[in-house]
Design a protein around this motif. Structure first.
Motif, PDB file in Angstrom:
ATOM      1  N   ARG A  12      56.063   5.672  79.061  1.00 34.42           N
ATOM      2  CA  ARG A  12      57.458   6.125  79.121  1.00 34.42           C
ATOM      3  C   ARG A  12      58.430   5.099  78.556  1.00 34.42           C
ATOM      4  N   TRP A  13      58.105   3.829  78.665  1.00 30.37           N
ATOM      5  CA  TRP A  13      59.006   2.766  78.241  1.00 30.37           C
ATOM      6  C   TRP A  13      58.320   1.883  77.209  1.00 30.37           C
ATOM      7  N   THR A  14      59.088   1.420  76.252  1.00 36.06           N
ATOM      8  CA  THR A  14      58.603   0.436  75.299  1.00 36.06           C
ATOM      9  C   THR A  14      59.461  -0.808  75.475  1.00 36.06           C
ATOM     10  N   ILE A  15      58.827  -1.931  75.700  1.00 41.04           N
ATOM     11  CA  ILE A  15      59.545  -3.184  75.857  1.00 41.04           C
ATOM     12  C   ILE A  15      58.898  -4.213  74.945  1.00 41.04           C
ATOM     13  N   GLY A  16      59.608  -5.316  74.688  1.00 40.26           N
ATOM     14  CA  GLY A  16      59.124  -6.332  73.755  1.00 40.26           C
ATOM     15  C   GLY A  16      57.888  -7.064  74.224  1.00 40.26           C
ATOM     16  N   ALA A  17      57.827  -7.411  75.493  1.00 36.80           N
ATOM     17  CA  ALA A  17      56.689  -8.120  76.079  1.00 36.80           C
ATOM     18  C   ALA A  17      56.808  -8.014  77.594  1.00 36.80           C
ATOM     19  N   LEU A  18      55.692  -8.261  78.264  1.00 38.39           N
ATOM     20  CA  LEU A  18      55.659  -8.132  79.721  1.00 38.39           C
ATOM     21  C   LEU A  18      54.888  -9.287  80.333  1.00 38.39           C
ATOM     22  N   VAL A  19      55.491  -9.941  81.346  1.00 31.91           N
ATOM     23  CA  VAL A  19      54.824 -11.022  82.072  1.00 31.91           C
ATOM     24  C   VAL A  19      55.014 -10.796  83.566  1.00 31.91           C
ATOM     25  N   ALA A  36      54.935 -20.682  84.814  1.00 23.51           N
ATOM     26  CA  ALA A  36      56.238 -20.413  84.193  1.00 23.51           C
ATOM     27  C   ALA A  36      56.264 -20.918  82.756  1.00 23.51           C
ATOM     28  N   GLU A  37      55.689 -22.088  82.516  1.00 25.86           N
ATOM     29  CA  GLU A  37      55.629 -22.641  81.161  1.00 25.86           C
ATOM     30  C   GLU A  37      54.784 -21.750  80.250  1.00 25.86           C
ATOM     31  N   LYS A  38      53.656 -21.259  80.762  1.00 21.12           N
ATOM     32  CA  LYS A  38      52.805 -20.367  79.970  1.00 21.12           C
ATOM     33  C   LYS A  38      53.528 -19.059  79.675  1.00 21.12           C
ATOM     34  N   ALA A  39      54.277 -18.556  80.642  1.00 22.03           N
ATOM     35  CA  ALA A  39      55.043 -17.323  80.433  1.00 22.03           C
ATOM     36  C   ALA A  39      56.109 -17.533  79.360  1.00 22.03           C
ATOM     37  N   ALA A  76      56.140 -19.764  76.922  1.00 17.31           N
ATOM     38  CA  ALA A  76      55.463 -19.919  75.620  1.00 17.31           C
ATOM     39  C   ALA A  76      55.012 -18.563  75.086  1.00 17.31           C
ATOM     40  N   PHE A  77      54.479 -17.728  75.975  1.00 19.08           N
ATOM     41  CA  PHE A  77      54.011 -16.390  75.596  1.00 19.08           C
ATOM     42  C   PHE A  77      55.181 -15.559  75.084  1.00 19.08           C
ATOM     43  N   LEU A  78      56.301 -15.580  75.806  1.00 16.96           N
ATOM     44  CA  LEU A  78      57.470 -14.801  75.396  1.00 16.96           C
ATOM     45  C   LEU A  78      58.024 -15.292  74.068  1.00 16.96           C
ATOM     46  N   LYS A  79      58.105 -16.596  73.906  1.00 18.74           N
ATOM     47  CA  LYS A  79      58.587 -17.150  72.632  1.00 18.74           C
ATOM     48  C   LYS A  79      57.678 -16.740  71.486  1.00 18.74           C
ATOM     49  N   ARG A  80      56.377 -16.757  71.715  1.00 14.26           N
ATOM     50  CA  ARG A  80      55.398 -16.432  70.682  1.00 14.26           C
ATOM     51  C   ARG A  80      55.406 -14.937  70.348  1.00 14.26           C
ATOM     52  N   THR A  81      55.572 -14.093  71.332  1.00 12.09           N
ATOM     53  CA  THR A  81      55.431 -12.658  71.098  1.00 12.09           C
ATOM     54  C   THR A  81      56.739 -11.938  70.753  1.00 12.09           C
ATOM     55  N   ILE A  82      57.851 -12.476  71.173  1.00  7.62           N
ATOM     56  CA  ILE A  82      59.124 -11.800  70.908  1.00  7.62           C
ATOM     57  C   ILE A  82      59.838 -12.389  69.692  1.00  7.62           C
ATOM     58  N   ALA A  83      59.543 -13.624  69.359  1.00  5.77           N
ATOM     59  CA  ALA A  83      60.243 -14.292  68.252  1.00  5.77           C
ATOM     60  C   ALA A  83      59.990 -13.654  66.921  1.00  5.77           C
ATOM     61  N   LEU A  95      51.062 -10.549  79.424  1.00  6.60           N
ATOM     62  CA  LEU A  95      50.448 -11.733  80.042  1.00  6.60           C
ATOM     63  C   LEU A  95      50.530 -11.531  81.543  1.00  6.60           C
ATOM     64  N   LEU A  96      49.389 -11.477  82.204  1.00  6.01           N
ATOM     65  CA  LEU A  96      49.333 -11.364  83.656  1.00  6.01           C
ATOM     66  C   LEU A  96      49.073 -12.756  84.221  1.00  6.01           C
ATOM     67  N   VAL A  97      49.922 -13.205  85.130  1.00  7.91           N
ATOM     68  CA  VAL A  97      49.779 -14.522  85.754  1.00  7.91           C
ATOM     69  C   VAL A  97      49.596 -14.310  87.251  1.00  7.91           C
ATOM     70  N   HIS A  98      48.560 -14.925  87.809  1.00  2.58           N
ATOM     71  CA  HIS A  98      48.261 -14.712  89.228  1.00  2.58           C
ATOM     72  C   HIS A  98      47.700 -15.989  89.845  1.00  2.58           C
ATOM     73  N   GLY A  99      47.999 -16.209  91.100  1.00  3.97           N
ATOM     74  CA  GLY A  99      47.453 -17.347  91.833  1.00  3.97           C
ATOM     75  C   GLY A  99      46.048 -17.064  92.338  1.00  3.97           C
ATOM     76  N   GLN A 100      45.142 -17.962  92.046  1.00  2.00           N
ATOM     77  CA  GLN A 100      43.743 -17.820  92.471  1.00  2.00           C
ATOM     78  C   GLN A 100      43.617 -17.742  93.987  1.00  2.00           C
ATOM     79  N   HIS A 101      44.499 -18.444  94.703  1.00  2.00           N
ATOM     80  CA  HIS A 101      44.428 -18.515  96.164  1.00  2.00           C
ATOM     81  C   HIS A 101      45.480 -17.635  96.845  1.00  2.00           C
ATOM     82  N   ASP A 102      45.945 -16.613  96.142  1.00  4.39           N
ATOM     83  CA  ASP A 102      46.947 -15.688  96.663  1.00  4.39           C
ATOM     84  C   ASP A 102      46.321 -14.858  97.790  1.00  4.39           C
ATOM     85  N   THR A 103      46.885 -14.951  98.988  1.00  2.00           N
ATOM     86  CA  THR A 103      46.377 -14.156 100.112  1.00  2.00           C
ATOM     87  C   THR A 103      47.225 -12.914 100.360  1.00  2.00           C
TER      88      THR A 103
END
Length: 96
Positions: free
Chosen positions: A11-18, A84-87, A89-96, A39-47
């Motif tokens: 339904r929606w088109t967006i430039g990038a998603l994190v 946050a840094e990886k996000a 970098a990902f946004l700069k790389r994919t949207i630029a 880019l999916l970012v998740h904590g390994q120890h997320d309870t």
């Protein structure tokens, strides 16, 4: 991970998603928005939401031809500076 649901529905088109620590409900994935890099970012120890939720979301989106990167951070239910840094970098790389 409401924004992931939006692109998954086509339904929606967006430039990038994190999304951080997200959960994509079981649903049919439309490939209509497959040009949206994810880019999916998740904590390994997320309870709160297990990291397996992002692993499954990556597989579901990937099966629908989305380009998906998955980053499992060695933290709990939080946004780490590394994530946050990886996000950024990902946004700069994919949207630029």
């Amino acid at each position: 991970m409401r924004s992931s649901r939006w692109i998954a529905s086509g339904r929606w088109t967006i430039g990038a998603l994190v999304p951080f620590a997200g959960l994509l409900p079981p649903q049919r994935i439309s490939s209509a928005s497959r040009d949206t890099p994810v880019l999916l970012v998740h904590g390994q120890h997320d309870t709160t939401i297990p990291a397996a939720a992002s692993t499954l979301a990556a597989a579901m989106l990937g099966a629908a031809a989305f380009k998906v990167d998955l980053d499992i951070e060695p933290v709990g239910y939080t946004i780490s500076s590394s994530g946050a840094e990886k996000a950024l970098a990902f946004l700069k790389r994919t949207i630029a």
